[in-house]
Structure formats: C-alpha cells, structure tokens
Motif scaffolding. Structure first.
Motif, PDB file in Angstrom:
ATOM      1  N   ARG A  54      -7.102  -1.336   6.350  1.00  0.00           N
ATOM      2  CA  ARG A  54      -6.305  -1.602   7.553  1.00  0.00           C
ATOM      3  C   ARG A  54      -4.886  -1.084   7.376  1.00  0.00           C
ATOM      4  N   ALA A  55      -4.307  -1.328   6.200  1.00  0.00           N
ATOM      5  CA  ALA A  55      -2.954  -0.850   5.930  1.00  0.00           C
ATOM      6  C   ALA A  55      -2.897   0.676   5.935  1.00  0.00           C
ATOM      7  N   ILE A  56      -3.886   1.318   5.317  1.00  0.00           N
ATOM      8  CA  ILE A  56      -3.932   2.787   5.307  1.00  0.00           C
ATOM      9  C   ILE A  56      -3.999   3.312   6.734  1.00  0.00           C
ATOM     10  N   ASN A  57      -4.839   2.709   7.567  1.00  0.00           N
ATOM     11  CA  ASN A  57      -4.950   3.160   8.955  1.00  0.00           C
ATOM     12  C   ASN A  57      -3.628   2.994   9.702  1.00  0.00           C
ATOM     13  N   THR A  58      -2.935   1.870   9.467  1.00  0.00           N
ATOM     14  CA  THR A  58      -1.628   1.651  10.099  1.00  0.00           C
ATOM     15  C   THR A  58      -0.629   2.708   9.632  1.00  0.00           C
ATOM     16  N   VAL A  96       0.845  -1.203   0.000  1.00  0.00           N
ATOM     17  CA  VAL A  96       0.000   0.000   0.000  1.00  0.00           C
ATOM     18  C   VAL A  96       0.879   1.252   0.000  1.00  0.00           C
ATOM     19  N   LEU A  97       1.927   1.265   0.811  1.00  0.00           N
ATOM     20  CA  LEU A  97       2.847   2.400   0.830  1.00  0.00           C
ATOM     21  C   LEU A  97       3.442   2.629  -0.563  1.00  0.00           C
ATOM     22  N   LEU A  98       3.848   1.548  -1.227  1.00  0.00           N
ATOM     23  CA  LEU A  98       4.414   1.660  -2.573  1.00  0.00           C
ATOM     24  C   LEU A  98       3.388   2.216  -3.563  1.00  0.00           C
ATOM     25  N   ASN A  99       2.150   1.763  -3.470  1.00  0.00           N
ATOM     26  CA  ASN A  99       1.101   2.276  -4.361  1.00  0.00           C
ATOM     27  C   ASN A  99       0.836   3.756  -4.114  1.00  0.00           C
ATOM     28  N   ILE A 100       0.813   4.146  -2.860  1.00  0.00           N
ATOM     29  CA  ILE A 100       0.577   5.558  -2.538  1.00  0.00           C
ATOM     30  C   ILE A 100       1.723   6.409  -3.065  1.00  0.00           C
ATOM     31  N   GLY A 101       2.958   5.947  -2.874  1.00  0.00           N
ATOM     32  CA  GLY A 101       4.101   6.695  -3.378  1.00  0.00           C
ATOM     33  C   GLY A 101       4.138   6.758  -4.896  1.00  0.00           C
ATOM     34  N   SER A 102       3.826   5.661  -5.545  1.00  0.00           N
ATOM     35  CA  SER A 102       3.916   5.599  -6.999  1.00  0.00           C
ATOM     36  C   SER A 102       2.731   6.235  -7.715  1.00  0.00           C
TER      37      SER A 102
END
Length: 194
Positions: A86-90, A58-64
């Motif tokens: 859940r990943a976004i909330n974390t 998820v972090l990679l998708n948000i960055g890319s």
C-alpha cells in the motif's frame, strides 16, 4: 516531569492483587519510546512529507537500500507485506519512487527513489540525524553501541517468539494469518543470516 517523577505520579493499583508494573516492563517501555519517536508525530516531518508513518518508513528503506523489492522492505522494516505494498502504491502515485525494472516481465518488482523523491528523502534523513543527535545527547558512543546491540537481541528474540507461537498454532491444526506466516519466513531468513 522526569521518569522518576512520572513513575511516582502513577501508583500501582490497589484494586487488584499483584498489578503488573509497566514501568519496569522492557517491551512496554520500548513501545512508549517508539510512540514518542514515530515519524508522523514529528511535526516537521509530517508537514514536510504529508505521509503516514508506514509510507515514510518505506520511503526511507527505498532510499537507503534501493533498488529494493517489497518483500525485502517488509523484512528490513518488519512491516507487514500488505502495508508495504500500500505504501509503495501511494509513493508511486505521488511520483516519489519509480520502478527500477520491468514490472510486467519481472517477478520481483524493484523500486527506487525518483528525482522528486530523492530531495525529500535527503531532507527527512537530515532531520532524522539532527533529531537523533538531540535524543542521544546524554548517551555516550559506547552506550549507543550497547543500546543497538541490545535492541538487535530483543528484535531477534521477539521475532523468534512470534514465529514459534505461529508455528505452534499451525502445528495444532489452526490456520494462521498472512502476517503470522510472514513472521515465520522472516525468522527463517534471520536464522540463515546469523
């Protein structure tokens, strides 16, 4: 041990008639490669981020692709929406990402990398580039293009098959899970963009 030696080390069972040779089953082999390439199995990335695989993806998708919303992350990564949320909330709790619009007023909540998340994203991407170069060292540019093309075909056909199975189940009057409903939506979206 190379793959030929590994295959030779594991004979097909003689206890059942016509055992299935997983070594020649493409989806199984893709799953094995995927397990070996999983982000959280890479000691450097695990130590660097302390994140689980879905959170890294998820972090990679948000960055890319950010700013981006959860539905688009789920579609792009093929993670179920619950896992993405859940990943976004974390990631929000760890201040690695931040809202990009008013989450109270806007229906589609966009997120982007925060000042804390950007250098982490860059470190992960740099390591991924190095790891890709190592893994693909014996593969030509033409072979890489072919592999990416074949993977795209496999992904689209797998998505279509899963969506068809869910639609068939639903047509027979059975209830389907949220994940199955999401697969149907993803397939419809993929068909629009072809």
């Amino acid at each position: 041990m190379n793959n030929k030696a590994r295959k030779a080390a594991f004979e097909l069972s003689k206890n059942i008639e016509q055992p299935y040779d997983l070594y020649n089953h493409v989806p199984y082999r893709i799953a094995v490669a995927s397990n070996l390439l999983a982000m959280d199995r890479d000691a450097y990335i695990k130590n660097l981020t302390g994140l689980e695989t879905r959170e890294i993806r998820v972090l990679l998708n948000i960055g890319s692709y950010g700013p981006i919303n959860a539905a688009d992350i789920a579609y792009q990564s093929r993670l179920d929406p619950y896992s993405v949320n859940r990943a976004i909330n974390t990631l929000l709790k760890q201040s690695l990402i931040c809202p990009d619009n008013d989450h109270v007023k806007q229906r589609s909540k966009l997120v982007k990398l925060s000042e804390l998340g950007l250098p982490l994203y860059q470190q992960v991407v740099e390591h991924m580039r190095q790891r890709e170069a190592y893994v693909l060292a014996d593969i030509t540019d033409d072979e890489k293009r072919l592999l990416l093309s074949l993977l795209e075909k496999i992904e689209l056909r797998a998505e279509a098959k899963l969506a068809q199975s869910a639609q068939s189940l639903e047509a027979q009057g059975h209830s389907i899970t949220r994940d199955q409903a999401e697969l149907i939506r993803w397939h419809k979206r993929s068909c629009k963009s072809i």
